[in-house]
Write a protein that holds these residues in place. Structure first.
Motif, short mmCIF file in Angstrom:
data_model
loop_
_atom_site.label_atom_id
_atom_site.label_comp_id
_atom_site.label_asym_id
_atom_site.label_seq_id
_atom_site.Cartn_x
_atom_site.Cartn_y
_atom_site.Cartn_z
N TYR A 43 139.94 88.61 47.07
CA TYR A 43 139.08 89.35 46.14
C TYR A 43 138.82 88.57 44.85
O TYR A 43 137.99 88.96 44.05
N ARG A 44 139.51 87.44 44.66
CA ARG A 44 139.21 86.57 43.52
C ARG A 44 137.87 85.88 43.71
O ARG A 44 137.25 85.45 42.76
N PHE A 45 137.44 85.74 44.96
CA PHE A 45 136.25 84.95 45.27
C PHE A 45 135.07 85.79 45.74
O PHE A 45 133.93 85.35 45.62
N MET A 46 135.35 86.95 46.32
CA MET A 46 134.28 87.78 46.88
C MET A 46 134.66 89.25 46.79
O MET A 46 135.83 89.60 46.85
N GLY A 47 133.65 90.07 46.66
CA GLY A 47 133.89 91.50 46.51
C GLY A 47 134.25 92.22 47.81
O GLY A 47 134.87 93.27 47.79
N HIS A 48 133.86 91.64 48.94
CA HIS A 48 134.05 92.31 50.22
C HIS A 48 134.55 91.33 51.29
O HIS A 48 133.83 91.02 52.25
N PRO A 49 135.77 90.84 51.15
CA PRO A 49 136.25 89.83 52.10
C PRO A 49 136.40 90.33 53.54
O PRO A 49 136.16 89.56 54.48
N MET A 50 136.75 91.58 53.72
CA MET A 50 136.88 92.07 55.10
C MET A 50 135.51 92.15 55.77
O MET A 50 135.37 91.83 56.95
N ASP A 51 134.50 92.55 55.01
CA ASP A 51 133.14 92.58 55.55
C ASP A 51 132.67 91.15 55.84
O ASP A 51 132.05 90.89 56.87
N THR A 52 132.97 90.24 54.92
CA THR A 52 132.61 88.83 55.13
C THR A 52 133.28 88.29 56.39
O THR A 52 132.65 87.59 57.18
N GLY A 53 134.52 88.66 56.60
CA GLY A 53 135.22 88.24 57.81
C GLY A 53 134.56 88.78 59.06
O GLY A 53 134.42 88.08 60.06
N GLY A 54 134.12 90.03 59.02
CA GLY A 54 133.41 90.61 60.16
C GLY A 54 132.10 89.90 60.42
O GLY A 54 131.72 89.66 61.58
N ILE A 55 131.40 89.54 59.36
CA ILE A 55 130.13 88.81 59.50
C ILE A 55 130.39 87.44 60.11
O ILE A 55 129.70 87.01 61.05
N LEU A 56 131.40 86.75 59.61
CA LEU A 56 131.73 85.42 60.15
C LEU A 56 132.16 85.51 61.61
O LEU A 56 131.78 84.66 62.43
N ALA A 57 132.94 86.52 61.94
CA ALA A 57 133.38 86.69 63.34
C ALA A 57 132.17 86.92 64.25
O ALA A 57 132.11 86.36 65.35
N ALA A 58 131.22 87.72 63.79
CA ALA A 58 130.02 87.96 64.60
C ALA A 58 129.22 86.68 64.79
O ALA A 58 128.74 86.39 65.89
N TRP A 59 129.09 85.88 63.73
CA TRP A 59 128.38 84.61 63.86
C TRP A 59 129.15 83.63 64.73
O TRP A 59 128.56 82.87 65.51
N GLY A 60 130.49 83.65 64.64
CA GLY A 60 131.29 82.80 65.52
C GLY A 60 131.09 83.15 66.98
O GLY A 60 130.95 82.26 67.83
N CYS A 61 131.04 84.44 67.27
CA CYS A 61 130.77 84.87 68.65
C CYS A 61 129.38 84.47 69.10
O CYS A 61 129.17 84.05 70.25
N ALA A 62 128.40 84.59 68.20
CA ALA A 62 127.03 84.21 68.53
C ALA A 62 126.96 82.71 68.84
O ALA A 62 126.30 82.29 69.80
N LEU A 63 127.64 81.92 68.03
CA LEU A 63 127.67 80.47 68.27
C LEU A 63 128.40 80.13 69.56
O LEU A 63 127.98 79.24 70.31
N LEU A 64 129.47 80.85 69.81
CA LEU A 64 130.24 80.62 71.03
C LEU A 64 129.42 80.92 72.27
O LEU A 64 129.44 80.16 73.24
N GLY A 65 128.69 82.02 72.25
CA GLY A 65 127.89 82.43 73.40
C GLY A 65 126.55 81.74 73.51
O GLY A 65 125.92 81.73 74.56
N ARG A 66 126.09 81.16 72.38
CA ARG A 66 124.79 80.46 72.35
C ARG A 66 123.68 81.28 72.99
O ARG A 66 122.95 80.81 73.86
N SER A 67 123.58 82.53 72.55
CA SER A 67 122.57 83.40 73.14
C SER A 67 121.77 84.10 72.05
O SER A 67 122.28 84.35 70.96
N TRP A 68 120.52 84.45 72.36
CA TRP A 68 119.69 85.21 71.44
C TRP A 68 120.24 86.61 71.20
O TRP A 68 120.24 87.07 70.06
N PRO A 69 120.73 87.30 72.23
CA PRO A 69 121.32 88.62 71.95
C PRO A 69 122.52 88.53 71.00
O PRO A 69 122.69 89.39 70.13
#
Length: 114
Positions: A43-69
């Motif tokens: 929380y020293r760096f961002m107001g919503h770290p858990m949300d940021t983590g969820g966003i990053l996890a979703a992008w990580g999955c998207a990159l892993l699957g390499r799919s438009w969906p």
């Protein structure tokens, strides 16, 4: 390799945010009345770290699957957390008078970006 790092980093950020909140952790965007404003840990760096983590996890999955969906889903996840954070910020501002100045000092999700 990059996808795994983004996914893992997102998961670790969710855990760090949850750890920092401790007993103040709630599944709803409504702050607990007996909690205090958290400004340490991630929380020293961002107001919503858990949300940021969820966003990053979703992008990580998207990159892993390499799919438009998967990419579309990551965009939906980002939009969801952005709207959730906006609601939460209004409630935090009502609960903690110092929240306004805190928001000016840290990023919403990604330091130096957003």
């Amino acid at each position: 390799m990059v996808s795994g790092a983004v996914l893992l980093g997102g998961g670790l950020l969710v855990l760090a945010g949850a750890w920092s909140l401790g007993k103040a952790l709630t599944p709803l965007p409504v702050p607990k009345l007996d909690a205090s404003l958290r400004t340490r840990g991630p929380y020293r760096f961002m107001g919503h770290p858990m949300d940021t983590g969820g966003i990053l996890a979703a992008w990580g999955c998207a990159l892993l699957g390499r799919s438009w969906p998967g990419t579309l889903w990551a965009v939906v996840v980002f939009a969801f957390f952005d709207r959730k954070a906006a609601v939460e910020e209004r409630l935090l501002l009502q609960t903690y008078p110092s929240y306004g100045s805190y928001c000016l000092a840290v990023a919403k999700f990604f330091p130096y970006l957003y």
